[in-house]
Design a protein around this motif. Structure first.
Motif, PDB file in Angstrom:
ATOM      1  N   THR A 283      88.742  30.721  43.747  1.00 27.58           N
ATOM      2  CA  THR A 283      87.434  30.278  43.289  1.00 27.58           C
ATOM      3  C   THR A 283      87.500  30.026  41.794  1.00 27.58           C
ATOM      4  N   LEU A 284      86.631  29.179  41.315  1.00 25.58           N
ATOM      5  CA  LEU A 284      86.547  28.929  39.877  1.00 25.58           C
ATOM      6  C   LEU A 284      85.601  29.914  39.204  1.00 25.58           C
ATOM      7  N   SER A 285      84.993  30.816  39.952  1.00 27.09           N
ATOM      8  CA  SER A 285      83.947  31.679  39.387  1.00 27.09           C
ATOM      9  C   SER A 285      84.271  33.162  39.528  1.00 27.09           C
ATOM     10  N   TYR A 286      85.536  33.522  39.673  1.00 29.73           N
ATOM     11  CA  TYR A 286      85.861  34.927  39.891  1.00 29.73           C
ATOM     12  C   TYR A 286      85.347  35.807  38.746  1.00 29.73           C
ATOM     13  N   ASN A 287      85.602  35.394  37.517  1.00 29.60           N
ATOM     14  CA  ASN A 287      85.218  36.236  36.379  1.00 29.60           C
ATOM     15  C   ASN A 287      83.711  36.432  36.309  1.00 29.60           C
ATOM     16  N   GLU A 288      82.959  35.357  36.562  1.00 35.98           N
ATOM     17  CA  GLU A 288      81.497  35.463  36.472  1.00 35.98           C
ATOM     18  C   GLU A 288      80.931  36.357  37.586  1.00 35.98           C
ATOM     19  N   ILE A 289      81.535  36.326  38.748  1.00 33.01           N
ATOM     20  CA  ILE A 289      81.016  37.116  39.873  1.00 33.01           C
ATOM     21  C   ILE A 289      81.503  38.560  39.816  1.00 33.01           C
ATOM     22  N   TYR A 290      82.793  38.745  39.543  1.00 34.55           N
ATOM     23  CA  TYR A 290      83.389  40.078  39.720  1.00 34.55           C
ATOM     24  C   TYR A 290      83.699  40.832  38.428  1.00 34.55           C
ATOM     25  N   ASN A 291      83.901  40.138  37.329  1.00 37.67           N
ATOM     26  CA  ASN A 291      84.356  40.830  36.122  1.00 37.67           C
ATOM     27  C   ASN A 291      83.293  40.978  35.043  1.00 37.67           C
ATOM     28  N   GLN A 292      82.076  40.538  35.312  1.00 34.94           N
ATOM     29  CA  GLN A 292      80.994  40.722  34.345  1.00 34.94           C
ATOM     30  C   GLN A 292      80.200  41.973  34.709  1.00 34.94           C
ATOM     31  N   PRO A 293      79.881  42.813  33.725  1.00 38.85           N
ATOM     32  CA  PRO A 293      79.143  44.044  34.044  1.00 38.85           C
ATOM     33  C   PRO A 293      77.772  43.793  34.636  1.00 38.85           C
ATOM     34  N   ASP A 294      77.169  42.634  34.350  1.00 35.74           N
ATOM     35  CA  ASP A 294      75.868  42.310  34.944  1.00 35.74           C
ATOM     36  C   ASP A 294      76.009  41.301  36.092  1.00 35.74           C
ATOM     37  N   GLY A 295      77.221  41.140  36.606  1.00 38.08           N
ATOM     38  CA  GLY A 295      77.457  40.205  37.703  1.00 38.08           C
ATOM     39  C   GLY A 295      76.963  40.743  39.031  1.00 38.08           C
ATOM     40  N   PRO A 296      76.864  39.887  40.032  1.00 40.15           N
ATOM     41  CA  PRO A 296      76.300  40.297  41.319  1.00 40.15           C
ATOM     42  C   PRO A 296      77.156  41.302  42.080  1.00 40.15           C
ATOM     43  N   TRP A 297      78.471  41.313  41.839  1.00 38.62           N
ATOM     44  CA  TRP A 297      79.346  42.233  42.574  1.00 38.62           C
ATOM     45  C   TRP A 297      79.021  43.685  42.234  1.00 38.62           C
ATOM     46  N   LEU A 298      79.074  44.031  40.944  1.00 37.04           N
ATOM     47  CA  LEU A 298      78.825  45.425  40.549  1.00 37.04           C
ATOM     48  C   LEU A 298      77.388  45.830  40.851  1.00 37.04           C
ATOM     49  N   THR A 299      76.453  44.918  40.619  1.00 36.83           N
ATOM     50  CA  THR A 299      75.055  45.232  40.897  1.00 36.83           C
ATOM     51  C   THR A 299      74.864  45.592  42.375  1.00 36.83           C
ATOM     52  N   MET A 300      75.494  44.810  43.249  1.00 36.89           N
ATOM     53  CA  MET A 300      75.384  45.096  44.688  1.00 36.89           C
ATOM     54  C   MET A 300      76.017  46.440  45.031  1.00 36.89           C
ATOM     55  N   PHE A 301      77.203  46.667  44.508  1.00 38.15           N
ATOM     56  CA  PHE A 301      77.919  47.894  44.870  1.00 38.15           C
ATOM     57  C   PHE A 301      77.108  49.121  44.468  1.00 38.15           C
ATOM     58  N   ARG A 302      76.615  49.146  43.253  1.00 40.19           N
ATOM     59  CA  ARG A 302      75.916  50.336  42.762  1.00 40.19           C
ATOM     60  C   ARG A 302      74.565  50.530  43.485  1.00 40.19           C
ATOM     61  N   ARG A 303      73.849  49.434  43.726  1.00 41.15           N
ATOM     62  CA  ARG A 303      72.550  49.570  44.421  1.00 41.15           C
ATOM     63  C   ARG A 303      72.769  50.079  45.850  1.00 41.15           C
ATOM     64  N   ALA A 304      73.833  49.585  46.489  1.00 43.34           N
ATOM     65  CA  ALA A 304      74.099  49.989  47.869  1.00 43.34           C
ATOM     66  C   ALA A 304      74.620  51.418  47.955  1.00 43.34           C
ATOM     67  N   VAL A 305      75.587  51.747  47.114  1.00 42.46           N
ATOM     68  CA  VAL A 305      76.277  53.038  47.228  1.00 42.46           C
ATOM     69  C   VAL A 305      75.461  54.174  46.621  1.00 42.46           C
ATOM     70  N   PHE A 306      74.905  53.964  45.453  1.00 39.68           N
ATOM     71  CA  PHE A 306      74.220  55.066  44.768  1.00 39.68           C
ATOM     72  C   PHE A 306      72.722  55.127  45.094  1.00 39.68           C
ATOM     73  N   ASP A 307      72.112  53.971  45.437  1.00 38.83           N
ATOM     74  CA  ASP A 307      70.688  53.970  45.771  1.00 38.83           C
ATOM     75  C   ASP A 307      70.442  53.889  47.275  1.00 38.83           C
ATOM     76  N   GLY A 308      71.464  53.525  48.029  1.00 35.41           N
ATOM     77  CA  GLY A 308      71.321  53.469  49.476  1.00 35.41           C
ATOM     78  C   GLY A 308      70.612  52.244  50.007  1.00 35.41           C
ATOM     79  N   GLU A 309      70.387  51.244  49.165  1.00 37.34           N
ATOM     80  CA  GLU A 309      69.665  50.037  49.595  1.00 37.34           C
ATOM     81  C   GLU A 309      70.679  48.950  49.961  1.00 37.34           C
ATOM     82  N   ILE A 310      71.398  49.157  51.043  1.00 40.76           N
ATOM     83  CA  ILE A 310      72.528  48.289  51.374  1.00 40.76           C
ATOM     84  C   ILE A 310      72.077  46.873  51.732  1.00 40.76           C
ATOM     85  N   GLU A 311      71.138  46.754  52.641  1.00 36.61           N
ATOM     86  CA  GLU A 311      70.722  45.419  53.077  1.00 36.61           C
ATOM     87  C   GLU A 311      70.094  44.632  51.927  1.00 36.61           C
ATOM     88  N   ALA A 312      69.240  45.302  51.165  1.00 33.64           N
ATOM     89  CA  ALA A 312      68.600  44.620  50.041  1.00 33.64           C
ATOM     90  C   ALA A 312      69.625  44.245  48.971  1.00 33.64           C
TER      91      ALA A 312
END
Length: 441
Positions: free
Chosen positions: A394-423
């Protein structure tokens, strides 16, 4: 190489992105001339200076390599310039625009595609084909620099994610490593039994606030199910997050590890600055990570008691992140012939066999002789199963996965630590689509 069904499907995932590039994106103009790689004596009789850029993260491996090469002959001198990883893409793009490129770049393989797409690298297809070990080179690395069957980079070193297991704790818990690492359910059961040993022992550990490290070690669980978080060809990609059962299962697994106290509480804020310290202290049963994190400054007895498996998927299968470095010759290189001579030296067996001493994995599968296997057993699993390796195209790996405010980390933390997996997955889908859409506009 393996020809298992899993391998074939993983290969399909890898190929699915490729054809892609030429068909889905507009053609790029060549702003610098390509070296004549078919000239008589190319790569064998060059003289002068070869200017090489490397990324700071792998500078140790390159420094030793350059010293060996310069001492091996007196026609060529390699000058090495390390570039901070966060600045590498920008600096190289600036050098290309200024027409002042180095002769060779040693670049994070995940970023290779960015410059291949812009026609910035020399076509090395015929040179690679002439190598008598071409079919032993890491297919994951090559896949990130191959378009329409043409190869614009050659692998140099691998930095793979795998599952490192403390066999002492497995034995104390009465666990068989192979049986316990078959799928996410067996991993969770093993983590519970190891944690039940008591004290500060935990079954698992992960850097819960490090977007890059989490992308490196968590995604392979999804790929092992022969799916990805990205869908479509490069240039026409969207996220594949919402409704992705494998992604949901992986997030549920990590959520259970956290809620059930099977990981250290420090994982919540861990930014990977002390990644692996708890495992090296002998307190962790399993850790997904890379070879250097486990072995650097580690007790030799602990390393000897560590065994490695590829990362399993929710219901089985295996995968690993095929990271590391590719070597590329920029168009416009003044000493491309000398650069290729240095590349061939870097790929010779003595140099490849020495890579684990610096914490890296070779990219040639034929390095795995009995002597090598006895000396570096923790390096072997990814090396012997190269076709299970994968890295997203992909041409967008850094923007999706390597930015601290990117969607990857945001999803992981909301799902794992807050339990809101589907959302969290629904929110991530929007983030992936937005970033990919902007890059492909």
């Amino acid at each position: 190489m393996s020809t298992s069904p899993q391998t074939s499907r993983r290969g399909f995932l890898r190929l699915a992105g490729l054809g892609a590039l030429a068909a889905g994106l507009p053609a790029c103009s060549s702003v610098l001339p390509a070296p004549d790689t078919s000239a008589t004596g190319f790569g064998t009789s060059a003289t002068g200076v070869v200017r090489v850029w490397c990324r700071a993260a792998t500078q140790t491996g390159l420094t030793d390599l350059v010293d060996r090469f310069n001492a091996s002959q007196d026609r060529l001198v390699v000058e090495l310039t390390p570039i901070p990883d966060v600045q590498y893409v920008t600096k190289l793009a600036t050098a290309i625009r200024a027409r002042t490129v180095p002769d060779l770049v040693d670049i994070d393989d995940i970023n290779s595609l960015l410059f291949v797409f812009r026609d910035a690298f020399t076509d090395l297809t015929d040179l690679i084909a002439e190598l008598d070990f071409a079919d032993r080179l890491s297919p994951g690395h090559l896949g990130l620099a191959t378009v329409d069957g043409r190869r614009y980079a050659v692998p140099y070193l691998a930095d793979n994610s795998a599952l490192f297991c403390n066999t002492r704790l497995f034995e104390q818990a009465g666990l068989d490593v192979d049986a316990a690492t078959t799928n996410l359910d067996t991993l969770l059961d093993a983590a519970r039994r190891i944690t039940a040993l008591g004290g500060d022992v935990r079954g698992w550990t992960f850097p819960g606030n490090s977007q890059g490290a989490l992308g490196f070690v968590v995604q392979p669980h999804v790929w092992a199910a022969d799916t990805d978080l990205l869908r479509g060809e490069v240039g026409a990609q969207t996220g594949n997050v919402a409704g992705n059962e494998a992604v949901a299962r992986v997030l549920e697994f990590y959520r259970a590890l956290w809620v059930d106290g099977l990981v250290p509480p420090e994982n919540f804020a861990d930014d990977a600055s002390r990644w692996g310290a708890d495992f090296r202290a002998g307190r962790i049963g399993m850790m997904p990570t890379n070879y250097s994190t486990v072995t650097t400054d580690a007790d030799p007895a602990l390393v000897a008691a560590t065994t490695v498996r590829l990362l399993p998927g929710p219901g089985g299968g295996r995968a690993f992140f095929d990271g590391g470095d590719n070597m590329c010759i920029p168009r416009g290189a003044e000493n491309a012939s000398g650069a290729w001579e240095f590349v061939r030296f870097a790929l010779d067996l003595p140099q490849q066999s020495a890579l684990p001493d610096g914490g890296y994995t070779p990219v040639r599968s034929d390095v795995a002789t009995p002597e090598f296997a006895a000396r570096y057993p923790q390096v072997l699993p990814p090396l012997q199963a190269q076709n299970e390796g994968y890295a997203p195209q992909t041409l967008s790996y850094n923007e999706i996965y390597n930015q601290p405010d990117g969607p990857w980390l945001t999803m992981f933390r909301r799902a794992v630590f807050d339990g809101e997996i589907e959302a969290a997955m629904a929110e991530a889908q929007q983030g992936y689509d937005r970033i990919l859409g902007q890059a492909q506009a």
